[in-house]
Design a protein around this motif. Structure first.
Motif, PDB file in Angstrom:
ATOM      1  N   ILE A 117     102.795  -2.028 -28.223  1.00 47.30           N
ATOM      2  CA  ILE A 117     101.782  -3.016 -28.595  1.00 47.30           C
ATOM      3  C   ILE A 117     100.501  -2.276 -28.950  1.00 47.30           C
ATOM      4  N   ASN A 118      99.606  -2.955 -29.656  1.00 45.97           N
ATOM      5  CA  ASN A 118      98.361  -2.322 -30.106  1.00 45.97           C
ATOM      6  C   ASN A 118      97.141  -3.088 -29.616  1.00 45.97           C
ATOM      7  N   PHE A 119      95.991  -2.420 -29.681  1.00 47.90           N
ATOM      8  CA  PHE A 119      94.761  -2.951 -29.103  1.00 47.90           C
ATOM      9  C   PHE A 119      93.611  -2.881 -30.103  1.00 47.90           C
ATOM     10  N   ALA A 120      92.610  -3.749 -29.880  1.00 48.59           N
ATOM     11  CA  ALA A 120      91.362  -3.678 -30.631  1.00 48.59           C
ATOM     12  C   ALA A 120      90.588  -2.435 -30.201  1.00 48.59           C
ATOM     13  N   PHE A 121      89.601  -2.061 -30.992  1.00 53.58           N
ATOM     14  CA  PHE A 121      88.818  -0.861 -30.704  1.00 53.58           C
ATOM     15  C   PHE A 121      88.093  -0.983 -29.365  1.00 53.58           C
ATOM     16  N   ASP A 122      88.183   0.065 -28.557  1.00 59.54           N
ATOM     17  CA  ASP A 122      87.511   0.144 -27.257  1.00 59.54           C
ATOM     18  C   ASP A 122      87.829  -1.058 -26.369  1.00 59.54           C
ATOM     19  N   SER A 123      89.091  -1.479 -26.379  1.00 53.97           N
ATOM     20  CA  SER A 123      89.479  -2.669 -25.629  1.00 53.97           C
ATOM     21  C   SER A 123      90.824  -2.450 -24.942  1.00 53.97           C
ATOM     22  N   PHE A 129     110.646   1.266 -15.192  1.00 53.65           N
ATOM     23  CA  PHE A 129     109.974   1.479 -16.472  1.00 53.65           C
ATOM     24  C   PHE A 129     108.653   2.209 -16.272  1.00 53.65           C
ATOM     25  N   ARG A 130     108.229   2.875 -17.332  1.00 50.75           N
ATOM     26  CA  ARG A 130     106.955   3.582 -17.315  1.00 50.75           C
ATOM     27  C   ARG A 130     106.136   3.129 -18.524  1.00 50.75           C
ATOM     28  N   ILE A 131     104.856   2.914 -18.309  1.00 51.00           N
ATOM     29  CA  ILE A 131     103.956   2.465 -19.370  1.00 51.00           C
ATOM     30  C   ILE A 131     103.043   3.621 -19.760  1.00 51.00           C
ATOM     31  N   TYR A 132     103.014   3.951 -21.041  1.00 50.80           N
ATOM     32  CA  TYR A 132     102.184   5.040 -21.545  1.00 50.80           C
ATOM     33  C   TYR A 132     101.029   4.462 -22.358  1.00 50.80           C
ATOM     34  N   GLY A 133      99.803   4.840 -22.018  1.00 47.86           N
ATOM     35  CA  GLY A 133      98.627   4.364 -22.725  1.00 47.86           C
ATOM     36  C   GLY A 133      98.090   5.408 -23.694  1.00 47.86           C
ATOM     37  N   HIS A 134      97.621   4.947 -24.865  1.00 45.78           N
ATOM     38  CA  HIS A 134      97.097   5.842 -25.902  1.00 45.78           C
ATOM     39  C   HIS A 134      95.819   5.252 -26.498  1.00 45.78           C
ATOM     40  N   THR A 135      95.023   6.099 -27.101  1.00 47.77           N
ATOM     41  CA  THR A 135      93.808   5.662 -27.803  1.00 47.77           C
ATOM     42  C   THR A 135      93.717   6.372 -29.147  1.00 47.77           C
ATOM     43  N   ASP A 136      92.732   5.971 -29.951  1.00 45.58           N
ATOM     44  CA  ASP A 136      92.439   6.766 -31.137  1.00 45.58           C
ATOM     45  C   ASP A 136      91.468   7.873 -30.742  1.00 45.58           C
ATOM     46  N   ALA A 137      90.970   8.618 -31.718  1.00 48.20           N
ATOM     47  CA  ALA A 137      90.193   9.825 -31.419  1.00 48.20           C
ATOM     48  C   ALA A 137      88.693   9.581 -31.286  1.00 48.20           C
ATOM     49  N   LEU A 144      90.512   4.875 -20.810  1.00 46.46           N
ATOM     50  CA  LEU A 144      90.816   3.687 -21.606  1.00 46.46           C
ATOM     51  C   LEU A 144      92.327   3.510 -21.763  1.00 46.46           C
ATOM     52  N   GLY A 145      93.025   4.609 -22.011  1.00 42.78           N
ATOM     53  CA  GLY A 145      94.475   4.540 -22.110  1.00 42.78           C
ATOM     54  C   GLY A 145      95.102   4.036 -20.815  1.00 42.78           C
ATOM     55  N   LEU A 146      94.532   4.466 -19.686  1.00 41.68           N
ATOM     56  CA  LEU A 146      95.032   4.019 -18.389  1.00 41.68           C
ATOM     57  C   LEU A 146      94.787   2.528 -18.201  1.00 41.68           C
ATOM     58  N   ARG A 147      93.606   2.040 -18.601  1.00 46.23           N
ATOM     59  CA  ARG A 147      93.321   0.611 -18.479  1.00 46.23           C
ATOM     60  C   ARG A 147      94.283  -0.214 -19.328  1.00 46.23           C
ATOM     61  N   ARG A 148      94.645   0.304 -20.469  1.00 41.76           N
ATOM     62  CA  ARG A 148      95.601  -0.403 -21.319  1.00 41.76           C
ATOM     63  C   ARG A 148      96.973  -0.474 -20.649  1.00 41.76           C
ATOM     64  N   ALA A 149      97.392   0.631 -20.054  1.00 39.93           N
ATOM     65  CA  ALA A 149      98.667   0.621 -19.329  1.00 39.93           C
ATOM     66  C   ALA A 149      98.609  -0.338 -18.148  1.00 39.93           C
ATOM     67  N   GLN A 150      97.496  -0.360 -17.453  1.00 39.00           N
ATOM     68  CA  GLN A 150      97.331  -1.270 -16.319  1.00 39.00           C
ATOM     69  C   GLN A 150      97.358  -2.724 -16.757  1.00 39.00           C
ATOM     70  N   ARG A 165      96.698   1.779 -35.159  1.00 37.73           N
ATOM     71  CA  ARG A 165      98.043   2.258 -34.862  1.00 37.73           C
ATOM     72  C   ARG A 165      98.057   3.249 -33.702  1.00 37.73           C
ATOM     73  N   ASN A 166      96.967   3.957 -33.513  1.00 39.32           N
ATOM     74  CA  ASN A 166      96.878   4.913 -32.403  1.00 39.32           C
ATOM     75  C   ASN A 166      96.482   4.247 -31.087  1.00 39.32           C
ATOM     76  N   ARG A 167      95.906   3.073 -31.157  1.00 40.86           N
ATOM     77  CA  ARG A 167      95.461   2.357 -29.946  1.00 40.86           C
ATOM     78  C   ARG A 167      96.622   1.497 -29.455  1.00 40.86           C
ATOM     79  N   ARG A 168      97.389   2.035 -28.521  1.00 42.65           N
ATOM     80  CA  ARG A 168      98.664   1.405 -28.201  1.00 42.65           C
ATOM     81  C   ARG A 168      99.103   1.713 -26.771  1.00 42.65           C
ATOM     82  N   THR A 169     100.085   0.943 -26.312  1.00 38.02           N
ATOM     83  CA  THR A 169     100.870   1.321 -25.142  1.00 38.02           C
ATOM     84  C   THR A 169     102.332   1.303 -25.547  1.00 38.02           C
ATOM     85  N   ILE A 170     103.111   2.119 -24.877  1.00 36.32           N
ATOM     86  CA  ILE A 170     104.550   2.179 -25.111  1.00 36.32           C
ATOM     87  C   ILE A 170     105.252   2.000 -23.777  1.00 36.32           C
TER      88      ILE A 170
END
Length: 207
Positions: free
Chosen positions: A63-69, A95-103, A113-119, A156-161
């Motif tokens: 799934i993907n996220f808005a900027f800084d969200s 299952f494991r949730i991986y959080g990602h952000t853009d640069a 931020l990536g951790l908050r997205r996974a949470q 596309r980079n702001r995501r969790t898997i």
């Protein structure tokens, strides 16, 4: 006249079941089950890997996220509902949730931020009745594993898997039969008994 009896019997036998066992399990490539079993037994493949590939094939794992969200928008929630429905069918699996952000932003901030997205994903799964104990770990890669190499904002980079990480209470020192039980359970469950024949009459034995 008697020579038509076997044909009639075969026709009725086929008509007596909407779907034979295994119909929905076979993905269409004959021999896959044997190949998977062979690879698992000789160590070329493991049970979690097989389920992980299936999860990624059958539901949207990202799934993907808005900027800084870290907020889950409607599109993200719909994808997570599909994930949650799949996860609920496999109580043996973790299952494991991986959080990602853009640069954009500092590395330290983006890791948080990536951790908050996974949470946020874990909290959503919990709201769907999935035990947090099955969500083995929360991992944040921050900006370190982009899909698109850019220093600019990129959704596309702001995501969790979400990925399969293993089995509940796995014993590495014994042959793990949990995946075999899953396959067997689905094989039996894939058979759908006929409730009515054409015209609404129930199937009856020949007299």
């Amino acid at each position: 006249m008697l020579k038509w009896i076997p044909v009639l019997g075969l026709t009725l036998a086929v008509a007596a079941c909407d779907r034979e066992a295994g119909y929905a399990v076979d993905s269409g490539a004959f021999g896959n089950a044997t190949l998977n079993n062979t690879q698992m037994m000789n160590g070329e493949r493991n049970y979690a890997q097989a389920l992980g590939e299936r999860f990624a094939r059958e539901v949207p794992s990202q799934i993907n996220f808005a900027f800084d969200s870290a907020q889950l928008d409607n599109t993200a929630q719909q994808a997570l509902i599909q994930q949650a429905n799949w996860i609920s069918q496999f109580p043996e699996v973790k299952f494991r949730i991986y959080g990602h952000t853009d640069a954009v932003g500092s590395s330290a901030y983006n890791k948080q931020l990536g951790l908050r997205r996974a949470q946020a994903v874990v909290a959503f799964f919990a709201s769907q009745g999935i035990s947090r104990s099955r969500l083995e770990a929360l991992v944040s890669y921050g900006e370190t594993q982009p899909i698109i190499q850019t220093a600019e904002r990129d959704r596309r980079n702001r995501r969790t898997i979400t990925q399969v990480s293993g089995f509940v209470d796995r014993n590495a020192n014994s042959l793990d039969g949990k995946y075999a039980r899953i396959v067997y359970r689905e094989y039996i469950g894939s058979a759908v008994p006929l409730t009515k024949l054409t015209g609404g009459s129930k199937a009856t034995a020949l007299e």
